[in-house]
Design an enzyme around this catalytic site. Structure first.
Site, PDB file in Angstrom:
ATOM      1  N   SER A  60      -9.658   1.641   3.080  1.00 52.17           N
ATOM      2  CA  SER A  60      -8.787   2.395   2.211  1.00 52.17           C
ATOM      3  C   SER A  60      -7.775   1.554   1.437  1.00 52.17           C
ATOM      4  O   SER A  60      -7.233   2.034   0.443  1.00 52.17           O
ATOM      5  CB  SER A  60      -8.047   3.446   3.037  1.00 52.17           C
ATOM      6  OG  SER A  60      -7.189   2.831   3.984  1.00 52.17           O
ATOM      7  N   LYS A  65       0.852  -1.189   0.000  1.00 55.84           N
ATOM      8  CA  LYS A  65       0.000   0.000   0.000  1.00 55.84           C
ATOM      9  C   LYS A  65       0.892   1.246   0.000  1.00 55.84           C
ATOM     10  O   LYS A  65       1.927   1.263   0.685  1.00 55.84           O
ATOM     11  CB  LYS A  65      -0.875  -0.044   1.258  1.00 55.84           C
ATOM     12  CG  LYS A  65      -1.933   1.046   1.371  1.00 55.84           C
ATOM     13  CD  LYS A  65      -2.795   0.795   2.622  1.00 55.84           C
ATOM     14  CE  LYS A  65      -3.890   1.828   2.812  1.00 55.84           C
ATOM     15  NZ  LYS A  65      -4.718   1.551   4.002  1.00 55.84           N
ATOM     16  N   SER A  89      -9.660  -0.895   7.245  1.00 60.30           N
ATOM     17  CA  SER A  89      -9.141  -0.712   5.883  1.00 60.30           C
ATOM     18  C   SER A  89      -8.464  -1.919   5.245  1.00 60.30           C
ATOM     19  O   SER A  89      -8.159  -1.881   4.053  1.00 60.30           O
ATOM     20  CB  SER A  89      -8.168   0.460   5.843  1.00 60.30           C
ATOM     21  OG  SER A  89      -8.897   1.659   5.748  1.00 60.30           O
TER      22      SER A  89
HETATM   23  N1  GLN Z   1     -12.893   3.674   6.725  1.00 59.11           N
HETATM   24  C1  GLN Z   1     -12.254   4.065   7.937  1.00 59.11           C
HETATM   25  C2  GLN Z   1     -11.908   5.524   7.877  1.00 59.11           C
HETATM   26  O1  GLN Z   1     -12.272   6.120   6.935  1.00 59.11           O
HETATM   27  C3  GLN Z   1     -11.066   3.204   8.203  1.00 59.11           C
HETATM   28  C4  GLN Z   1      -9.848   3.628   7.511  1.00 59.11           C
HETATM   29  C5  GLN Z   1      -8.663   2.773   7.824  1.00 59.11           C
HETATM   30  O2  GLN Z   1      -8.783   1.710   8.427  1.00 59.11           O
HETATM   31  N2  GLN Z   1      -7.495   3.268   7.430  1.00 59.11           N
HETATM   32  O3  GLN Z   1     -11.301   6.083   8.742  1.00 59.11           O
END
Ligand code: GLN
Length: 504
Positions: free
Chosen positions: A162, A87, A186
């Site tokens: 994400s 990532k 994410s």
């Molecule tokens: N969807 C969650 C957020 O927007 C989790 C994001 C993540 O785990 N990096 O914060």
């Protein structure tokens, strides 16, 4: 199944590639070329990658092949010659580490993240960096400055986020392993929406050194793979204490792949009342109930449990995470880090900071910084931030209670939840409604708040507008209980025998 070398996917699984290289049936250069060809063929559509290091990867693979010829693959490492992706919020001392933000578009990290270094030291070859929501804030990759990734099962739909680029890359058979990061879901949410396996390890299991911080008390790096065994193999390499990350845990690292075939008979699996929300998509609800029945058939004891504070998870998370983010992102000011805006003669430093940040950050990141600074500001701190910390403690207390033995001696070994309330949604469908996107995380944020490990495994399919879309389920275990967690996940994956490769 008709793929090269008898592999089960176009590029093979991690274990298949490792074994093919070990047996001499395949070189690392061949494996890397296979991935690069698949990326070349599909990534114009899927947009999983932000950078592909084609030449460097082939050169690195050649060097590994030479070492394998001289020393033998086993001496080179557990992942000798295997192609992987990261990532793009994980630092490498080559290429760019963009976090898919304009502000870091040209950022070149001077060092390599510990997790990436462990892969490299085990002989893996890094073929590229994958797309994410800017600074990992989001659930769809639509907040990336490079534009969204697409779900390989239906390219009109989001892969989740994400870590959506990592999930899409693995689901499309471009790489057998991609690292993601999970602050509130994410890794697990995109894994579920793309039909792959995603593990968020216990907080502290894997070093965060070199992961660009979003919310430091919640962030964890983890593997995204096609099989549970592959995830275990990756964890074997990734886990362990790191002197460079004071929050990495000094605990023994077990062999995560050793007990995957152990039967799960007799294990107690808790099914919280909260898993059966009316809000769940009907296909998600059906797959969840089918999974409960499969676990029962496999001999697990299903226990009805209650996680009474789960409902506070989203509210607590969307205070704690932005609060930490607002502090972590203060360094991106155009001076210390990040793209510097132009200012005119006579304009001051304050203007330079605010213009650099206004130009560099996208809308969602700005929203989080504003939320975070608001909940930390004097007069609001107690009402919001402190209250969220209290809710966090109660959520952790819920898990402690169900995992620990009660008077009758029966704590549960794992908790089963859906991974997401719905299958993959359309790109654009939720982008104008931040709350709808935040609610995507309803089943995932509690594991981060409690610091416990979670895995999403493919469990079935939804039928949406004539397309088959994957549905995942999630297992949560006590801190450092990954061995049991993967054992149950492996049992589930075997018993479902799903075809997990999207057509085409
Ligand atoms: N969807 C969650 C957020 O927007 C989790 C994001 C993540 O785990 N990096 O914060």
């Amino acid at each position: 199944m008709g793929y090269i070398g008898g592999m089960s996917t176009p590029c093979g699984t991690l274990v298949e590639i490792r074994d093919a290289i070990r047996s001499g049936a395949m070189s690392s250069v061949d494996a890397v070329r296979g991935c690069l060809e698949r990326i070349e063929a599909l990534d114009g559509t899927v947009c999983a990658f932000t950078q592909v290091f084609a030449e460097k990867a082939i050169a690195d693979a050649g060097a590994i092949d030479a070492r394998i010829a001289a020393e033998g693959a086993e001496r080179v490492g557990a992942l000798a010659g295997v192609p992987v992706a990261l990532k793009d919020n994980i630092c490498l001392d080559w290429g760019k580490t963009t976090c898919c933000s304009r502000i870091l578009e040209e950022y070149e990290s001077p060092y390599t993240a510990t997790a990436a270094q462990r892969l490299i030291d085990a002989g893996a070859v890094i073929v590229g960096k994958t797309n994410l929501d800017e600074f990992a804030m989001g659930s769809s990759t639509e907040h990336s400055c490079f534009g969204p990734s697409r779900n390989p099962w239906d390219t009109e739909r989001a892969p989740g986020g994400s870590s959506g680029g990592s999930a899409a890359a693995v689901a499309a058979g471009m790489v057998p392993l991609a690292l993601g990061s999970d602050t509130g879901g994410s890794i697990r949410q995109p894994a579920a929406l793309c039909g792959i396996v995603g593990v968020k390890p216990t907080y502290g299991r894997i070093s965060r050194w070199g992961l660009v911080a979003f919310a430091s008390s919640l962030d964890q790096i983890g593997p995204m793979t096609r099989t549970v065994e592959d995830a275990g193999l990756a964890l074997d390499v990734l886990c362990g204490e790191d002197p460079l990350d004071s929050t990495s845990a000094r605990v023994e690292v077990p062999a995560f792949t050793d007990r995957l075939r152990d039967p799960i008979e007799g294990l107690r699996i808790g099914v919280p009342a909260q898993a059966r929300s009316e809000q769940n998509d009907p296909d998600v609800a059906r797959v969840f109930e089918e999974t409960v029945e499969r676990l029962r058939t496999m001999g697990a004891e299903i226990v009805d449990i209650d996680l009474p504070h789960m409902g506070a998870g989203i509210a607590a998370y969307y205070i704690v995470a932005p609060a930490e983010a607002s502090s972590n992102l203060a360094r991106f000011d155009g001076i210390r880090y990040g793209r510097r805006a132009e200012i005119d003669q006579g304009e001051d430093l304050e203007t330079l900071y605010s213009r650099s940040r206004a130009e560099g950050f996208g809308g969602e990141v700005r929203r989080r910084i504003m939320l975070g600074t608001y909940v930390l500001s004097s007069g609001y701190y107690d009402a919001y931030y402190n209250t969220a910390l209290k809710a966090r403690r109660l959520i952790k207390g819920d898990f402690d209670a169900v995992f620990s033995a009660d008077a009758s001696g029966a704590g549960v070994h794992a908790v089963l939840l859906p991974s997401t309330p719905t299958p993959a949604f359309r790109i654009g469908e939720k982008i104008d409604d931040p709350l709808a996107l935040y609610l995507e995380d309803i089943y995932t944020v509690t594991a981060n708040l409690a610091g416990i490990p979670g895995v999403s495994v493919p469990a079935g399919f939804a039928e949406v507008e004539g397309k088959r879309l994957p549905v995942g389920v999630q297992l949560l275990c006590p801190a450092f209980g990954e061995v049991n967690m993967l054992r149950i996940a492996a049992g589930l994956a075997d018993s479902s025998a799903l075809e997990t490769m999207p057509a085409g």
